[in-house]
Design a protein around this motif. Sequence first.
Motif, PDB file in Angstrom:
ATOM      1  N   ILE A   2     -78.285  -2.001 -93.970  1.00 30.11           N
ATOM      2  CA  ILE A   2     -78.631  -2.124 -92.555  1.00 30.11           C
ATOM      3  C   ILE A   2     -79.878  -1.291 -92.292  1.00 30.11           C
ATOM      4  CG2 ILE A   2     -77.889  -1.744 -90.168  1.00 30.11           C
ATOM      5  CD1 ILE A   2     -76.303  -3.904 -91.709  1.00 30.11           C
ATOM      6  N   GLY A   3     -80.888  -1.891 -91.703  1.00 32.60           N
ATOM      7  CA  GLY A   3     -82.099  -1.170 -91.345  1.00 32.60           C
ATOM      8  C   GLY A   3     -81.931  -0.480 -90.004  1.00 32.60           C
ATOM      9  N   LEU A   4     -82.258   0.798 -89.946  1.00 27.93           N
ATOM     10  CA  LEU A   4     -82.172   1.570 -88.705  1.00 27.93           C
ATOM     11  C   LEU A   4     -83.575   2.041 -88.339  1.00 27.93           C
ATOM     12  CD1 LEU A   4     -80.610   3.018 -86.464  1.00 27.93           C
ATOM     13  CD2 LEU A   4     -80.142   4.871 -88.064  1.00 27.93           C
ATOM     14  N   VAL A   5     -84.062   1.626 -87.176  1.00 31.06           N
ATOM     15  CA  VAL A   5     -85.403   1.993 -86.719  1.00 31.06           C
ATOM     16  C   VAL A   5     -85.268   3.011 -85.605  1.00 31.06           C
ATOM     17  CG1 VAL A   5     -87.627   1.144 -85.905  1.00 31.06           C
ATOM     18  CG2 VAL A   5     -86.136  -0.364 -87.234  1.00 31.06           C
ATOM     19  N   VAL A   6     -85.874   4.186 -85.805  1.00 29.05           N
ATOM     20  CA  VAL A   6     -85.751   5.296 -84.856  1.00 29.05           C
ATOM     21  C   VAL A   6     -87.139   5.733 -84.426  1.00 29.05           C
ATOM     22  CG1 VAL A   6     -84.755   7.583 -84.471  1.00 29.05           C
ATOM     23  CG2 VAL A   6     -83.705   6.038 -86.121  1.00 29.05           C
ATOM     24  N   ALA A   7     -87.290   6.014 -83.131  1.00 24.45           N
ATOM     25  CA  ALA A   7     -88.601   6.418 -82.617  1.00 24.45           C
ATOM     26  C   ALA A   7     -88.904   7.879 -82.935  1.00 24.45           C
ATOM     27  CB  ALA A   7     -88.681   6.177 -81.114  1.00 24.45           C
ATOM     28  N   TYR A   8     -87.912   8.739 -82.792  1.00 22.96           N
ATOM     29  CA  TYR A   8     -88.139  10.159 -83.061  1.00 22.96           C
ATOM     30  C   TYR A   8     -86.805  10.872 -83.236  1.00 22.96           C
ATOM     31  CZ  TYR A   8     -87.049  10.957 -78.072  1.00 22.96           C
ATOM     32  OH  TYR A   8     -86.432  10.998 -76.849  1.00 22.96           O
TER      33      TYR A   8
ATOM     34  N   TYR B 274     -71.392  -0.696 -96.105  1.00 23.54           N
ATOM     35  CA  TYR B 274     -72.833  -0.882 -95.927  1.00 23.54           C
ATOM     36  C   TYR B 274     -73.561   0.450 -96.112  1.00 23.54           C
ATOM     37  CZ  TYR B 274     -72.074  -5.562 -94.041  1.00 23.54           C
ATOM     38  OH  TYR B 274     -71.740  -6.875 -93.901  1.00 23.54           O
ATOM     39  N   HIS B 275     -74.854   0.341 -96.387  1.00 26.46           N
ATOM     40  CA  HIS B 275     -75.708   1.519 -96.487  1.00 26.46           C
ATOM     41  C   HIS B 275     -76.830   1.403 -95.462  1.00 26.46           C
ATOM     42  CE1 HIS B 275     -73.713   2.957-100.114  1.00 26.46           C
ATOM     43  NE2 HIS B 275     -73.734   1.702-100.552  1.00 26.46           N
ATOM     44  N   VAL B 276     -77.411   2.548 -95.105  1.00 27.15           N
ATOM     45  CA  VAL B 276     -78.423   2.587 -94.049  1.00 27.15           C
ATOM     46  C   VAL B 276     -79.783   2.920 -94.639  1.00 27.15           C
ATOM     47  CG1 VAL B 276     -79.144   3.713 -91.910  1.00 27.15           C
ATOM     48  CG2 VAL B 276     -76.729   3.275 -92.326  1.00 27.15           C
ATOM     49  N   LEU B 277     -80.775   2.149 -94.238  1.00 25.92           N
ATOM     50  CA  LEU B 277     -82.161   2.400 -94.606  1.00 25.92           C
ATOM     51  C   LEU B 277     -82.894   2.781 -93.325  1.00 25.92           C
ATOM     52  CD1 LEU B 277     -84.249   2.254 -96.936  1.00 25.92           C
ATOM     53  CD2 LEU B 277     -84.664  -0.122 -96.274  1.00 25.92           C
ATOM     54  N   VAL B 278     -83.323   4.052 -93.222  1.00 24.83           N
ATOM     55  CA  VAL B 278     -83.908   4.568 -91.983  1.00 24.83           C
ATOM     56  C   VAL B 278     -85.433   4.479 -92.034  1.00 24.83           C
ATOM     57  CG1 VAL B 278     -84.107   6.561 -90.443  1.00 24.83           C
ATOM     58  CG2 VAL B 278     -81.964   6.148 -91.666  1.00 24.83           C
ATOM     59  N   PHE B 279     -86.003   3.907 -90.994  1.00 24.10           N
ATOM     60  CA  PHE B 279     -87.445   3.851 -90.822  1.00 24.10           C
ATOM     61  C   PHE B 279     -87.812   4.510 -89.499  1.00 24.10           C
ATOM     62  CE2 PHE B 279     -87.389   1.032 -94.303  1.00 24.10           C
ATOM     63  CZ  PHE B 279     -88.696   0.750 -94.707  1.00 24.10           C
ATOM     64  N   MET B 280     -88.879   5.292 -89.512  1.00 22.86           N
ATOM     65  CA  MET B 280     -89.387   5.894 -88.280  1.00 22.86           C
ATOM     66  C   MET B 280     -90.487   4.999 -87.719  1.00 22.86           C
ATOM     67  SD  MET B 280     -87.521   8.570 -88.108  1.00 22.86           S
ATOM     68  CE  MET B 280     -88.316   9.281 -86.663  1.00 22.86           C
ATOM     69  N   ALA B 281     -90.472   4.824 -86.395  1.00 20.47           N
ATOM     70  CA  ALA B 281     -91.505   3.993 -85.760  1.00 20.47           C
ATOM     71  C   ALA B 281     -91.745   4.465 -84.346  1.00 20.47           C
ATOM     72  CB  ALA B 281     -91.083   2.528 -85.744  1.00 20.47           C
ATOM     73  N   GLU B 282     -93.004   4.634 -83.975  1.00 15.88           N
ATOM     74  CA  GLU B 282     -93.335   4.949 -82.601  1.00 15.88           C
ATOM     75  C   GLU B 282     -93.137   3.692 -81.766  1.00 15.88           C
ATOM     76  OE1 GLU B 282     -97.351   6.218 -82.675  1.00 15.88           O
ATOM     77  OE2 GLU B 282     -97.011   7.809 -84.133  1.00 15.88           O
ATOM     78  N   ASN B 283     -92.955   3.908 -80.457  1.00 16.94           N
ATOM     79  CA  ASN B 283     -92.872   2.762 -79.561  1.00 16.94           C
ATOM     80  C   ASN B 283     -94.272   2.239 -79.283  1.00 16.94           C
ATOM     81  OD1 ASN B 283     -90.336   1.806 -78.752  1.00 16.94           O
ATOM     82  ND2 ASN B 283     -89.908   3.739 -77.740  1.00 16.94           N
TER      83      ASN B 283
END
Length: 339
Positions: free
Chosen positions: A68-74, A96-105
């Motif tokens: 599961i992809g997790l997109v976090v702003a901060y 399931y496993h989590v793949l964390v990506f950081m992304a600005e809005n």
Amino acid sequence: MTDQPAKVTATDVARLAGVSQSAVSRVFTPGASASKATIEKVRAAAEKLGYRPDPLARAMITGRTRIIGLVVAYLENQFYPVAIEHLSRVLQSRGYHVLVFMAENSTEKVPQVVQELLDYRVDGIITASVAMTNDLTARCRAAGIPVVMFNRGQDDAGLSEVTSDNVAGGRRVADHLIATGHRRIAHIMGWQGSSTGRDRARGFTEALREAGLQPFAMIDGMYSRDEAAKATRALFSGPDRPDAIFVGNDHMAFAVMDCLRFELGLSVPGDVSVIGYDDVPLAAWPSYNLTTLRQPVRRMVDATVEILLNQIEGETTPSRIRIEGPLIERGTVRERTGT
């Protein structure tokens, strides 16, 4: 040149354990059923042979990566590390496993991150306080990847979202401050580009209006400590000052309290009461002892995971969940008094 040892396969494990290859597959497939005796035999054989299942090979067969992809702003706000920990634990318990990506809005960074997640062939995406454009939503739908927004809403009937009931939370804060005798109530808002910031402000102003009051001031704190401190200085720069401040989240509320106490020499709650929103762990520390509206993060996480996994299994109807949270009374609001 040294010969490489032959790779141990599921067939080798099955032969040693005295079971079928499909039984080995069931033992190492999350959610699949196998008897206790079969599980014990297969795992003992796998350990003896040094066998490790190949998730990429399984993904090619099943079409599922179980990622599961997790997109976090901060992550500066404590609420998000807590939420990510719960999300990871719940998803792992479901295989399931989590793949964390950081992304600005931003219009540049979020599409890039979402495309990378699609390239990783994730089974689903959770966005935490990140906006999704119509183009991104369409791209995910075309790829067959469900998306659930966590702690953020959006005017898109095709998107699922899970938030606390931010309107009800804003009302509850205002009602509490009114009941404790406050009349000059300012609101340092969460970022007004976000549904959470707008909804908390809406509930707050509605409750004040029903009580015949107007906000002392409404300032967008942008969910930023620096902006919240700047807003606090502005509120107390003249003789006419608020007697209470509702702050759009705890992250900003800590900056507000630090500014009031250490820059302006004021007492909380003696000179001014402060209420936050989230109830992050730091709010309960004696240094802050912050009265705050608790976001029911565990229930929000459970609902998010349930919606996402149902959509992975074929559910097509979007869900919009609002979960009410309680007001946690601590030491930053003065005792109840008469009007």
